[in-house]
Design a protein around this motif. Structure first.
Motif, PDB file in Angstrom:
ATOM      1  N   ALA A 178      -6.500  56.386  -2.418  1.00 43.96           N
ATOM      2  CA  ALA A 178      -7.406  57.491  -2.748  1.00 43.96           C
ATOM      3  C   ALA A 178      -8.114  57.266  -4.074  1.00 43.96           C
ATOM      4  O   ALA A 178      -9.299  57.567  -4.221  1.00 43.96           O
ATOM      5  N   VAL A 179      -7.401  56.735  -5.069  1.00 40.22           N
ATOM      6  CA  VAL A 179      -8.015  56.629  -6.406  1.00 40.22           C
ATOM      7  C   VAL A 179      -8.479  55.208  -6.725  1.00 40.22           C
ATOM      8  O   VAL A 179      -9.112  54.984  -7.758  1.00 40.22           O
ATOM      9  N   GLY A 180      -8.166  54.249  -5.792  1.00 42.62           N
ATOM     10  CA  GLY A 180      -8.468  52.842  -6.079  1.00 42.62           C
ATOM     11  C   GLY A 180      -9.936  52.582  -6.355  1.00 42.62           C
ATOM     12  O   GLY A 180     -10.288  51.723  -7.155  1.00 42.62           O
ATOM     13  N   GLY A 181     -10.820  53.350  -5.689  1.00 42.91           N
ATOM     14  CA  GLY A 181     -12.266  53.099  -5.849  1.00 42.91           C
ATOM     15  C   GLY A 181     -12.850  53.707  -7.112  1.00 42.91           C
ATOM     16  O   GLY A 181     -14.004  53.443  -7.463  1.00 42.91           O
ATOM     17  N   LEU A 182     -12.015  54.519  -7.808  1.00 40.39           N
ATOM     18  CA  LEU A 182     -12.586  55.242  -8.954  1.00 40.39           C
ATOM     19  C   LEU A 182     -13.053  54.310 -10.069  1.00 40.39           C
ATOM     20  O   LEU A 182     -14.087  54.536 -10.698  1.00 40.39           O
ATOM     21  N   GLY A 183     -12.297  53.210 -10.287  1.00 43.19           N
ATOM     22  CA  GLY A 183     -12.664  52.272 -11.353  1.00 43.19           C
ATOM     23  C   GLY A 183     -14.034  51.678 -11.081  1.00 43.19           C
ATOM     24  O   GLY A 183     -14.921  51.670 -11.951  1.00 43.19           O
ATOM     25  N   ALA A 184     -14.225  51.200  -9.835  1.00 46.00           N
ATOM     26  CA  ALA A 184     -15.513  50.590  -9.474  1.00 46.00           C
ATOM     27  C   ALA A 184     -16.621  51.636  -9.551  1.00 46.00           C
ATOM     28  O   ALA A 184     -17.735  51.346 -10.022  1.00 46.00           O
ATOM     29  N   ALA A 185     -16.281  52.866  -9.091  1.00 43.56           N
ATOM     30  CA  ALA A 185     -17.298  53.931  -9.121  1.00 43.56           C
ATOM     31  C   ALA A 185     -17.702  54.232 -10.562  1.00 43.56           C
ATOM     32  O   ALA A 185     -18.886  54.425 -10.870  1.00 43.56           O
ATOM     33  N   TRP A 186     -16.707  54.217 -11.468  1.00 45.77           N
ATOM     34  CA  TRP A 186     -16.996  54.496 -12.877  1.00 45.77           C
ATOM     35  C   TRP A 186     -17.901  53.408 -13.448  1.00 45.77           C
ATOM     36  O   TRP A 186     -18.863  53.680 -14.168  1.00 45.77           O
ATOM     37  N   SER A 187     -17.607  52.128 -13.088  1.00 44.95           N
ATOM     38  CA  SER A 187     -18.447  51.034 -13.595  1.00 44.95           C
ATOM     39  C   SER A 187     -19.862  51.177 -13.058  1.00 44.95           C
ATOM     40  O   SER A 187     -20.841  50.925 -13.778  1.00 44.95           O
ATOM     41  N   ALA A 188     -19.995  51.566 -11.761  1.00 40.21           N
ATOM     42  CA  ALA A 188     -21.336  51.652 -11.168  1.00 40.21           C
ATOM     43  C   ALA A 188     -22.109  52.853 -11.707  1.00 40.21           C
ATOM     44  O   ALA A 188     -23.342  52.855 -11.708  1.00 40.21           O
ATOM     45  N   ALA A 189     -21.362  53.863 -12.190  1.00 36.76           N
ATOM     46  CA  ALA A 189     -22.035  55.107 -12.594  1.00 36.76           C
ATOM     47  C   ALA A 189     -23.065  54.862 -13.701  1.00 36.76           C
ATOM     48  O   ALA A 189     -24.148  55.457 -13.699  1.00 36.76           O
ATOM     49  N   GLY A 190     -22.735  53.935 -14.635  1.00 38.29           N
ATOM     50  CA  GLY A 190     -23.668  53.650 -15.738  1.00 38.29           C
ATOM     51  C   GLY A 190     -24.987  53.144 -15.195  1.00 38.29           C
ATOM     52  O   GLY A 190     -26.063  53.616 -15.593  1.00 38.29           O
TER      53      GLY A 190
END
Ligand SMILES: Nc1ncnc2c1ncn2[C@@H]1O[C@H](COP(=O)(O)OP(=O)(O)OP(=O)(O)O)[C@@H](O)[C@H]1O
Ligand SMILES: [Mg+2]
Length: 322
Positions: free
Chosen positions: A45-57
């Motif tokens: 569930a939370v594994g994608g959050l890191g990548a999502a955070w990097s892409a957010a910028g």
């Protein structure tokens, strides 16, 4: 690497702790399986959050760029009370100076150019001399900083934009091809063109082969990616030719064509009974009906000290040749 290692270590630690309890009889084995699946599910569930955070910028930066574009005032606007469109098709640039938005130097300085009705003019000059900029002014994609641009004697700024564009179709250096059929793209220029008209214009620009591959009613891809860059450029020329307008503006239509194909296209343009402004780097293959106008970027005067930073391009139209 660390991102993959942390969940694995977490699962390992959880299994070890619960496994110890199972071994000592403190925990039910079913609970062990549920715990392991729970830990795995949590990481899923939370594994994608890191990548999502990097892409957010990146996404925020792209959104800012789109917003900034939307907030820019349009390069040209319709006049409040447009004049009726002129009947003539002569074109003029009168003492025109142009700076592109955001550019640090002038693209054109005091340029005069007169193209008589029905005349065929070839605009040539080195890269960066301002050839495409002249076409952008003639179809009123841009307004000059100083001077005026006229069609049939009327200042383009006094005419409705739609009237100007309908009267001066433009085949761009890299024309836009839309996610439609080949016929749909061509009919942008003339919506009542018959299938025979479309087939004829495709043959005229050397695209007869497309009739047997993509087909007139075949989809050309989201942005024409089922066509090669040269084919897209020729579709742009075909659209301009198909238009009933009295003026044709063509930017490097012979680029990337072999000598025979370029010669055939130039003959076709020369035979047009309309005002034609053709931009090209090479004047090879032009016959006597063309007036060649060179847009120059003169060298600085001999002995002049080097400019401390980029100065204006002093573009000038040379005496006509040919
Ligand atoms: N959108 C733009 N923004 C900023 N500067 C621009 C823009 N378009 C052109 N220029 C600048 O204006 C000058 C003239 O460019 P233009 O594209 O008209 O030249 P060109 O003669 O058509 O060149 P080429 O033969 O390479 O197509 C160049 O210095 C170019 O860098
Ligand atoms: Mg150009």
């Amino acid at each position: 690497m660390l991102r993959e290692a942390v969940p694995a270590l977490g699962v390992g630690a959880a299994l070890w702790l619960v496994g110890w309890d199972v071994a000592t009889g403190a925990t039910d084995p079913v609970l062990l399986a549920a715990s392991a699946l729970g830990v795995l599910g949590a990481f899923e569930a939370v594994g994608g959050l890191g990548a999502a955070w990097s892409a957010a910028g990146g996404i925020r930066a792209a959104a800012d760029r789109v917003r900034a574009l939307g907030e820019q005032p349009p390069a040209v606007t319709d006049p409040a009370a447009p004049l009726p469109p002129p009947s003539g098709s002569a074109l003029r640039l009168e003492s025109v100076t142009l700076t592109h938005r955001g550019a640090r130097r002038l693209a054109l300085t005091d340029v005069d150019l007169a193209v008589a009705e029905g005349e065929r003019v070839c605009l040539t000059g080195p890269s960066g001399a301002g050839k495409s900029s002249v076409l952008a002014l003639l179809l009123r994609a841009l307004d000059p900083d100083r001077g005026r641009v006229t069609l049939g004697g009327a200042d383009l700024r006094a005419l409705a934009l739609a009237d100007v564009r309908a009267r001066s179709p433009w085949a761009a250096q890299s024309p836009q091809v839309l996610g439609r059929t080949l016929a749909g793209n061509l009919r942008l220029a003339r919506d009542d063109a018959s299938e025979a008209d479309l087939q004829a214009v495709l043959r005229d620009v050397g695209l007869a082969g497309l009739l047997g591959t993509v087909g007139l009613h075949g989809w050309v891809g989201e942005s024409g990616e089922r066509l090669s860059a040269v084919e897209r450029a020729r579709v742009g020329v075909a659209r301009a030719l198909l238009s009933p307008a009295r003026v044709l503006l063509l930017d490097e239509p012979t680029a990337h064509l072999d000598a025979a194909a370029a010669g055939a296209l130039l003959d076709l343009l020369a035979a047009q009974d309309r005002t034609v402004v053709l931009v090209t780097h090479s004047t090879a293959g032009l016959d006597g009906c063309w007036r060649v106008v060179a847009l120059l970027v003169p060298a600085p005067p001999a002995g002049a000290p080097p400019a401390p930073r980029p100065g204006p391009v002093r573009a000038a139209v040379a005496a006509p040749t040919g």
